[in-house]
Motif scaffolding. Structure first.
Motif, PDB file in Angstrom:
ATOM      1  N   SER A   1      -4.552  10.176 -10.315  1.00  0.00           N
ATOM      2  CA  SER A   1      -4.933  10.726  -9.016  1.00  0.00           C
ATOM      3  C   SER A   1      -6.416  10.469  -8.807  1.00  0.00           C
ATOM      4  CB  SER A   1      -4.633  12.233  -8.950  1.00  0.00           C
ATOM      5  OG  SER A   1      -5.366  12.923  -9.957  1.00  0.00           O
ATOM      6  N   GLY A   2      -6.881  10.735  -7.610  1.00  0.00           N
ATOM      7  CA  GLY A   2      -8.299  10.559  -7.341  1.00  0.00           C
ATOM      8  C   GLY A   2      -8.605   9.207  -6.740  1.00  0.00           C
ATOM      9  N   ASP A   3      -9.907   8.964  -6.577  1.00  0.00           N
ATOM     10  CA  ASP A   3     -10.366   7.762  -5.883  1.00  0.00           C
ATOM     11  C   ASP A   3     -10.010   6.473  -6.616  1.00  0.00           C
ATOM     12  OD1 ASP A   3     -11.441   9.453  -4.017  1.00  0.00           O
ATOM     13  OD2 ASP A   3     -13.473   9.402  -4.861  1.00  0.00           O
ATOM     14  N   GLU A   4      -9.935   6.523  -7.949  1.00  0.00           N
ATOM     15  CA  GLU A   4      -9.706   5.307  -8.725  1.00  0.00           C
ATOM     16  C   GLU A   4      -8.224   5.038  -8.982  1.00  0.00           C
ATOM     17  OE1 GLU A   4     -12.170   3.286  -9.520  1.00  0.00           O
ATOM     18  OE2 GLU A   4     -13.588   4.651  -8.557  1.00  0.00           O
TER      19      GLU A   4
ATOM     20  N   ALA B   1      -6.770   1.657  -7.540  1.00  0.00           N
ATOM     21  CA  ALA B   1      -7.283   0.482  -8.250  1.00  0.00           C
ATOM     22  C   ALA B   1      -6.645   0.363  -9.630  1.00  0.00           C
ATOM     23  CB  ALA B   1      -8.800   0.569  -8.373  1.00  0.00           C
ATOM     24  N   SER B   2      -6.469   1.490 -10.319  1.00  0.00           N
ATOM     25  CA  SER B   2      -5.862   1.465 -11.651  1.00  0.00           C
ATOM     26  C   SER B   2      -4.403   1.038 -11.584  1.00  0.00           C
ATOM     27  CB  SER B   2      -5.974   2.846 -12.307  1.00  0.00           C
ATOM     28  OG  SER B   2      -7.327   3.201 -12.509  1.00  0.00           O
ATOM     29  N   VAL B   3      -3.700   1.513 -10.555  1.00  0.00           N
ATOM     30  CA  VAL B   3      -2.298   1.116 -10.377  1.00  0.00           C
ATOM     31  C   VAL B   3      -2.208  -0.379 -10.106  1.00  0.00           C
ATOM     32  CG1 VAL B   3      -0.310   1.292  -8.842  1.00  0.00           C
ATOM     33  CG2 VAL B   3      -1.459   3.362  -9.637  1.00  0.00           C
ATOM     34  N   SER B   4      -3.060  -0.868  -9.220  1.00  0.00           N
ATOM     35  CA  SER B   4      -3.028  -2.294  -8.877  1.00  0.00           C
ATOM     36  C   SER B   4      -3.319  -3.159 -10.100  1.00  0.00           C
ATOM     37  CB  SER B   4      -4.050  -2.584  -7.773  1.00  0.00           C
ATOM     38  OG  SER B   4      -3.710  -1.897  -6.584  1.00  0.00           O
ATOM     39  N   GLU B   5      -4.265  -2.714 -10.918  1.00  0.00           N
ATOM     40  CA  GLU B   5      -4.610  -3.460 -12.130  1.00  0.00           C
ATOM     41  C   GLU B   5      -3.427  -3.501 -13.095  1.00  0.00           C
ATOM     42  OE1 GLU B   5      -8.279  -3.468 -15.362  1.00  0.00           O
ATOM     43  OE2 GLU B   5      -7.521  -1.548 -14.619  1.00  0.00           O
TER      44      GLU B   5
ATOM     45  N   PRO C   1       0.806  -1.232   0.000  1.00  0.00           N
ATOM     46  CA  PRO C   1       0.000   0.000   0.000  1.00  0.00           C
ATOM     47  C   PRO C   1       0.832   1.273   0.000  1.00  0.00           C
ATOM     48  CG  PRO C   1      -0.944  -1.608   1.503  1.00  0.00           C
ATOM     49  CD  PRO C   1       0.359  -2.184   1.045  1.00  0.00           C
ATOM     50  N   GLU C   2       1.954   1.267   0.729  1.00  0.00           N
ATOM     51  CA  GLU C   2       2.747   2.495   0.797  1.00  0.00           C
ATOM     52  C   GLU C   2       3.444   2.826  -0.523  1.00  0.00           C
ATOM     53  OE1 GLU C   2       5.123  -0.811   2.989  1.00  0.00           O
ATOM     54  OE2 GLU C   2       3.028  -0.144   2.763  1.00  0.00           O
ATOM     55  N   GLN C   3       3.474   1.864  -1.458  1.00  0.00           N
ATOM     56  CA  GLN C   3       4.123   2.108  -2.744  1.00  0.00           C
ATOM     57  C   GLN C   3       3.141   2.644  -3.797  1.00  0.00           C
ATOM     58  OE1 GLN C   3       7.349  -0.792  -3.643  1.00  0.00           O
ATOM     59  NE2 GLN C   3       7.947   0.849  -2.266  1.00  0.00           N
ATOM     60  N   LEU C   4       1.857   2.538  -3.500  1.00  0.00           N
ATOM     61  CA  LEU C   4       0.850   2.911  -4.493  1.00  0.00           C
ATOM     62  C   LEU C   4       0.893   4.392  -4.877  1.00  0.00           C
ATOM     63  CD1 LEU C   4      -2.214   0.783  -3.292  1.00  0.00           C
ATOM     64  CD2 LEU C   4      -0.693   0.346  -5.225  1.00  0.00           C
ATOM     65  N   PRO C   5       1.070   5.327  -3.928  1.00  0.00           N
ATOM     66  CA  PRO C   5       1.099   6.742  -4.336  1.00  0.00           C
ATOM     67  C   PRO C   5       2.212   7.057  -5.337  1.00  0.00           C
ATOM     68  CG  PRO C   5       0.734   6.565  -1.979  1.00  0.00           C
ATOM     69  CD  PRO C   5       1.079   5.187  -2.452  1.00  0.00           C
ATOM     70  N   ALA C   6       3.409   6.499  -5.105  1.00  0.00           N
ATOM     71  CA  ALA C   6       4.509   6.766  -6.033  1.00  0.00           C
ATOM     72  C   ALA C   6       4.220   6.159  -7.405  1.00  0.00           C
ATOM     73  CB  ALA C   6       5.813   6.201  -5.474  1.00  0.00           C
ATOM     74  N   ALA C   7       3.634   4.958  -7.403  1.00  0.00           N
ATOM     75  CA  ALA C   7       3.298   4.322  -8.680  1.00  0.00           C
ATOM     76  C   ALA C   7       2.221   5.113  -9.408  1.00  0.00           C
ATOM     77  CB  ALA C   7       2.832   2.886  -8.437  1.00  0.00           C
ATOM     78  N   ALA C   8       1.246   5.625  -8.649  1.00  0.00           N
ATOM     79  CA  ALA C   8       0.196   6.439  -9.270  1.00  0.00           C
ATOM     80  C   ALA C   8       0.788   7.705  -9.865  1.00  0.00           C
ATOM     81  CB  ALA C   8      -0.877   6.781  -8.236  1.00  0.00           C
TER      82      ALA C   8
END
Length: 484
Positions: A65-68, A71-75, A52-59
């Motif tokens: 940005s935003g609510d989705e 989920a888009s990064v994980s996909e 989870p802590e890596q998701l912002p950098a990947a996004a």
């Protein structure tokens, strides 16, 4: 769909064009960017997902940005792992590195890119066949295992349903009478899988099934669009609200797919295969054992394969295939090869000669020597004279009456094989009977293997009862004379 029935030929874009489309597909593009972004500091959990802590950098890397965003990064990350763009180097430590497939994607051939895209497509199709997350959570037992019986979900049946939908969409796209590249209404696509072909007015139960399938397809096509398979217009949100409230607006009207009001039809969702989607679905059809030809498949084969292979092609596809075949050959040699392949008294002979005549119409005057060489040939002399005369070339010997009648029978036999009892054939039959007095008295004597069949067809098609009776009598004489 029968595994043995050939599908209509498809005109595919070139591999470089398709590879560019694959690289531009949002999901694969994001997966590749994340694979390049991954570093020794990147960490994943036991399932290979980013922590989870890596998701912002990947996004941020993807500009999301935003609510989705999460989920888009994980996909995209899951796609990178599934396709080998990213490899997990140490499961205990959760470390990763760029995979070998990333090098193929960025530096390989167009074929390499498309091979990897097909792998990505398989992964997305597998995801699209899984129930939504809410359903999975509801079906979990205390130990976290999913009870499939509680979901009323058969993974194999769901995958087969989606494959069937894509096959029908493919047929509607490439079929001679289909809408071509135009979008297909989701209710029509759902109905093609559910409504029996012999059913008149659909029952309420069938309409309910179509409505449910339409909504399921809407969700699935939302997942399939980012991989570049389809262009999808989702179901109107207002209809979804109506469905949830129990009003009639949530169910597609029985007339909706065929309605003249295109805007109203579009509210129920529309979808079409992209050029890349055509490539992908065809690849899956071939893998499943279907005969799914593509224009250009015969370009490197002999004239016999061309004439036989295009026999069942719609005219535009046959024309395109022949153009590609001719482009690889010297015109005079190609004409000689075509004429040699057109001979034969077998059942496919007339249609081969028709395809040969059509192919020769694309060859210039340089082919003249080849046509003059067969002027005395019983099977080819007639079409050779037609070719030479149409080009206004001199010294074309007039055909004998026997040759004229033989060519006439051969032409009608070819039209029967190509189109069956079509309006064009009816016009030809009427014209022959009107323009040639005593036609049937002479035609039954023609030494052609299809004489009786042609005369029977003329008797079946001609609207004038007296003329039709003459044709049937002539057919009987032909069968008697030739031992049929």
């Amino acid at each position: 769909m029968s595994d043995t029935s050939p599908l209509p030929p498809v005109r595919l874009a070139s591999e470089p064009e398709l590879a560019r489309d694959a690289l531009a597909a949002p999901l694969l593009s994001r997966a590749a960017r994340l694979a390049r972004w991954a570093s020794p500091a990147t960490r994943v959990d036991a399932g290979g997902a980013l922590l989870p802590e890596q998701l912002p950098a990947a996004a941020g890397e993807l500009g999301l940005s935003g609510d989705e965003a999460a989920a888009s990064v994980s996909e995209a990350w899951r796609m990178a792992v599934d396709t080998g763009l990213v490899e997990i180097t140490d499961e205990e430590q959760g470390t990763v590195a760029a995979g070998a497939e990333l090098r193929r994607l960025t530096g390989g051939s167009p074929h390499d890119v498309l091979t990897l895209w097909l792998t990505a497509l398989d992964a997305v199709l597998a995801d699209a066949s899984v129930p939504d997350l809410d359903g999975l959570i509801d079906a979990m037992d205390e130990g976290g295992a999913v009870d499939l019986s509680a979901l009323d979900w058969d993974p194999q049946a769901e995958a087969e349903f989606l494959d069937g939908v894509l096959a029908n969409l493919y047929l509607l796209t490439v079929g001679e009478s289909g809408p071509g590249a135009g979008p297909v209404p989701l209710p029509a696509l759902a109905a093609s899988m559910i409504v029996p072909s012999d059913m008149g007015e659909p029952t309420d139960d069938i309409l309910e099934q179509v409505s449910d399938a339409m909504m399921r397809l809407d969700d699935q096509f939302r997942l399939l669009e980012p991989i570049g398979l389809v262009v999808h217009r989702p179901v109107d949100e207002a209809l979804l609200e109506d469905a949830e409230s129990g009003t009639d607006g949530g169910r597609p009207a029985a007339s909706a797919p065929g309605s003249d009001d295109e805007l109203d039809v579009a509210r129920y969702g529309m979808v079409r295969l992209t050029p890349l989607g055509l490539y992908g679905v065809r690849a899956r059809l071939l893998e499943a054992g279907h005969d799914a030809p593509a224009v250009g498949d015969l370009a490197d084969k002999g004239a016999d394969a061309l004439l036989d292979g295009t026999a069942a092609f719609p005219p535009p596809a046959a024309h395109a295939e022949t153009e590609q075949w001719l482009a690889r050959r010297e015109p005079l040699a190609a004409a000689r090869e075509l004429l040699a392949a057109a001979r034969g008294a077998d059942a496919g002979g007339p249609l081969r000669r028709l395809r040969c005549q059509q192919a020769l119409s694309l060859v210039g005057a340089v082919a003249e020597p080849a046509l003059r060489e067969v002027l005395d040939d019983a099977e080819l002399g007639g079409l050779a004279r037609v070719w030479l005369t149409e080009r206004g070339l001199p010294d074309v010997p007039p055909p004998s009456q026997d040759m004229v009648f033989w060519l006439t029978i051969d032409t009608v036999a070819a039209q029967l094989a190509a189109e069956g009892d079509s309006e064009e054939l009816l016009a030809l039959v009427q014209g022959l009977a009107e323009q040639h007095s005593g036609f049937f008295a002479a035609a039954w004597r023609v030494d052609h293997p299809h004489t009786a069949d042609v005369l029977e067809a003329m008797g079946r098609l001609h609207p004038d009862k007296k003329t039709a009776k003459e044709a049937r009598k002539a057919a009987f004489k032909a069968r008697s004379a030739h031992g049929g």
